[in-house]
Write a protein that holds these residues in place. Structure first.
Motif, mmCIF file in Angstrom:
data_model
loop_
_atom_site.group_PDB
_atom_site.id
_atom_site.type_symbol
_atom_site.label_atom_id
_atom_site.label_comp_id
_atom_site.label_asym_id
_atom_site.label_seq_id
_atom_site.Cartn_x
_atom_site.Cartn_y
_atom_site.Cartn_z
ATOM 1 N N VAL A 155 0.846 -1.205 0.000
ATOM 2 C CA VAL A 155 0.000 0.000 0.000
ATOM 3 C C VAL A 155 0.882 1.255 0.000
ATOM 4 C CG1 VAL A 155 -1.908 1.206 1.150
ATOM 5 C CG2 VAL A 155 -1.689 -1.280 1.387
ATOM 6 N N ASP A 156 0.587 2.173 -0.913
ATOM 7 C CA ASP A 156 1.307 3.457 -0.965
ATOM 8 C C ASP A 156 0.315 4.591 -1.117
ATOM 9 O OD1 ASP A 156 4.143 2.816 -0.852
ATOM 10 O OD2 ASP A 156 3.793 1.780 -2.760
ATOM 11 N N SER A 177 -2.233 3.729 -3.971
ATOM 12 C CA SER A 177 -1.790 2.694 -4.904
ATOM 13 C C SER A 177 -1.700 1.366 -4.149
ATOM 14 C CB SER A 177 -0.420 3.064 -5.476
ATOM 15 O OG SER A 177 0.152 1.939 -6.108
ATOM 16 N N LEU A 178 -2.409 0.362 -4.643
ATOM 17 C CA LEU A 178 -2.377 -0.981 -4.051
ATOM 18 C C LEU A 178 -1.727 -1.904 -5.069
ATOM 19 C CD1 LEU A 178 -4.475 0.415 -2.206
ATOM 20 C CD2 LEU A 178 -5.788 -1.675 -2.225
ATOM 21 N N SER A 179 -0.520 -2.368 -4.758
ATOM 22 C CA SER A 179 0.223 -3.207 -5.700
ATOM 23 C C SER A 179 0.092 -4.680 -5.324
ATOM 24 C CB SER A 179 1.701 -2.817 -5.712
ATOM 25 O OG SER A 179 1.827 -1.458 -6.053
ATOM 26 N N PRO A 188 0.822 -8.850 -7.099
ATOM 27 C CA PRO A 188 1.784 -9.453 -8.036
ATOM 28 C C PRO A 188 1.452 -9.227 -9.514
ATOM 29 C CG PRO A 188 1.346 -10.947 -6.237
ATOM 30 C CD PRO A 188 0.420 -9.786 -6.057
ATOM 31 N N HIS A 189 0.148 -9.252 -9.879
ATOM 32 C CA HIS A 189 -0.204 -9.137 -11.305
ATOM 33 C C HIS A 189 -1.091 -7.930 -11.603
ATOM 34 C CE1 HIS A 189 1.584 -13.054 -11.661
ATOM 35 N NE2 HIS A 189 0.764 -13.539 -10.748
ATOM 36 N N LYS A 190 -1.228 -7.027 -10.643
ATOM 37 C CA LYS A 190 -2.104 -5.875 -10.880
ATOM 38 C C LYS A 190 -1.780 -4.748 -9.901
ATOM 39 C CE LYS A 190 -6.996 -4.597 -11.272
ATOM 40 N NZ LYS A 190 -6.967 -4.105 -12.649
ATOM 41 N N THR A 191 -1.967 -3.515 -10.366
ATOM 42 C CA THR A 191 -1.875 -2.339 -9.487
ATOM 43 C C THR A 191 -3.215 -1.626 -9.522
ATOM 44 O OG1 THR A 191 0.497 -2.067 -9.818
ATOM 45 C CG2 THR A 191 -0.714 -0.149 -9.041
ATOM 46 N N LEU A 192 -3.744 -1.372 -8.341
ATOM 47 C CA LEU A 192 -5.053 -0.742 -8.210
ATOM 48 C C LEU A 192 -4.865 0.682 -7.698
ATOM 49 C CD1 LEU A 192 -8.064 -1.659 -8.448
ATOM 50 C CD2 LEU A 192 -7.964 -2.226 -6.018
#
Length: 338
Positions: free
Chosen positions: A289-290, A304-306, A308-312
């Motif tokens: 979480v950033d 920004s929620l990172s 392994p296969h997606k950034t939300l």
């Protein structure tokens, strides 16, 4: 008289004054404990006398049903009666010592209370004679407009009061006193049972939240109710798409192990018009979480929620809201990785 003698006398007077203050506060607390114990006992009497005893004699409810609704209430009533007798005689230490031996009854009562309420509702729906009996008893002047449902949670409310009374008594008792150790032991025992009861209540409230969210979702594909899962929060956030598309408003549900993204079903859907369709379930153990912006006193913020296969990317125009989400998400992720 020498200066040292004057200082000694002044010190002695200060100690005596402190002891006198302790004693006054202690006497007030002991008096209040006794007065409130009498009121508590009166209300327990209503349930035991006008419900438990008569229902046992009449056989309106089966013994197992009676036991489920009232649990160990008779034993709690007896323990309270004995405690009030000790308090009336000024035997605080022995009274509390004896009472602490019965404290587990409160924990068992709390464990049973949810089932007690369910069974009571069930009997009121199915059993006409019990429904009539309950209504008649509640019209007695002793009840003062109270219903059985108002009286059943009393032991748990009283347990909370015991904790505060006993702490006050301990704080205003001299450590040299014969009763100090007994009071300290009583405070420890009541605090332990109180934590046990709070844990039961917390778990029950969490189960209700999980069930509520499950009912809000369309279908049964997404299983919200899972052992060990805790509900944290929910709310609307804007999803920022990776390409230059419009922002998408989504309802998010945060739990101790997952984040669920949902959107409203079509308002004209014949079955699910008031439900939410699950869009994605994100496991938090793989989340970073950033806070992209929203650090300063600006309007809103972006997270920004990172995975392994997606950034939300999640956005809100309310900065307090985005800060609360950031704190909740980081705390949940930290707890999972601990």
């Amino acid at each position: 008289m020498s200066d040292s003698s004057l200082l000694f006398m002044a010190g002695t007077n200060a100690v005596e004054e402190q002891r006198a203050r302790w004693e006054r506060k202690r006497s007030r607390t002991a008096k209040e404990l006794l007065e409130t114990e009498h009121k508590y006992l009166e209300q327990l009497d209503l349930v035991v006398t006008f419900f438990v005893t008569i229902l046992k004699a009449k056989g309106t409810l089966k013994p197992a049903v009676l036991e489920t609704i009232f649990g160990p209430l008779e034993s709690i009533h007896s323990a309270s009666h004995v405690l009030s007798l000790h308090l009336e005689r000024g035997n605080l230490g022995p009274g509390l010592e004896n009472f602490c031996q019965n404290l587990e009854l409160y924990g068992h009562y709390a464990e049973n209370l949810e089932q007690a309420n369910k069974t009571l509702k069930e009997q009121l729906r199915k059993n006409k004679s019990f429904r009539r009996f309950k209504k008649l008893q509640e019209t007695r002047p002793q009840f003062r407009g109270k219903k059985l449902e108002d009286l059943l949670p009393l032991p748990l409310q009283r347990l909370h009061q015991y904790k505060h009374f006993l702490r006050d008594l301990l704080e205003n008792t001299s450590p040299d006193s014969a009763e100090y150790q007994k009071l300290a032991k009583a405070v420890k025992s009541v605090s332990e049972v109180s934590r046990w009861v709070q844990d039961i209540i917390h778990k029950r409230e969490n189960s209700l939240q999980l069930l509520r969210v499950q009912k809000m979702l369309k279908g049964q594909k997404t299983q919200v109710f899972t052992p060990g899962r805790w509900y944290i929060r929910e709310g609307w956030l804007l999803v920022v798409p990776s390409k230059g598309e419009e922002l998408k408003r989504r309802m998010f549900f945060l739990f101790s192990d997952i984040l669920i993204a949902t959107k409203p079903c079509h308002p004209l859907h014949p079955l699910n018009s008031n439900k939410l369709a699950c869009q994605a379930v994100y496991p938090l153990h793989q989340c970073v979480v950033d806070k992209v912006f929203g650090h300063t006193q600006s309007q809103g913020g972006l997270l920004s929620l990172s995975f392994p296969h997606k950034t939300l990317l999640l956005m809100s125009s309310d900065q307090q809201d985005i800060n609360d989400w950031y704190q909740s998400l980081t705390a949940a992720v930290r707890q999972l990785k601990a």
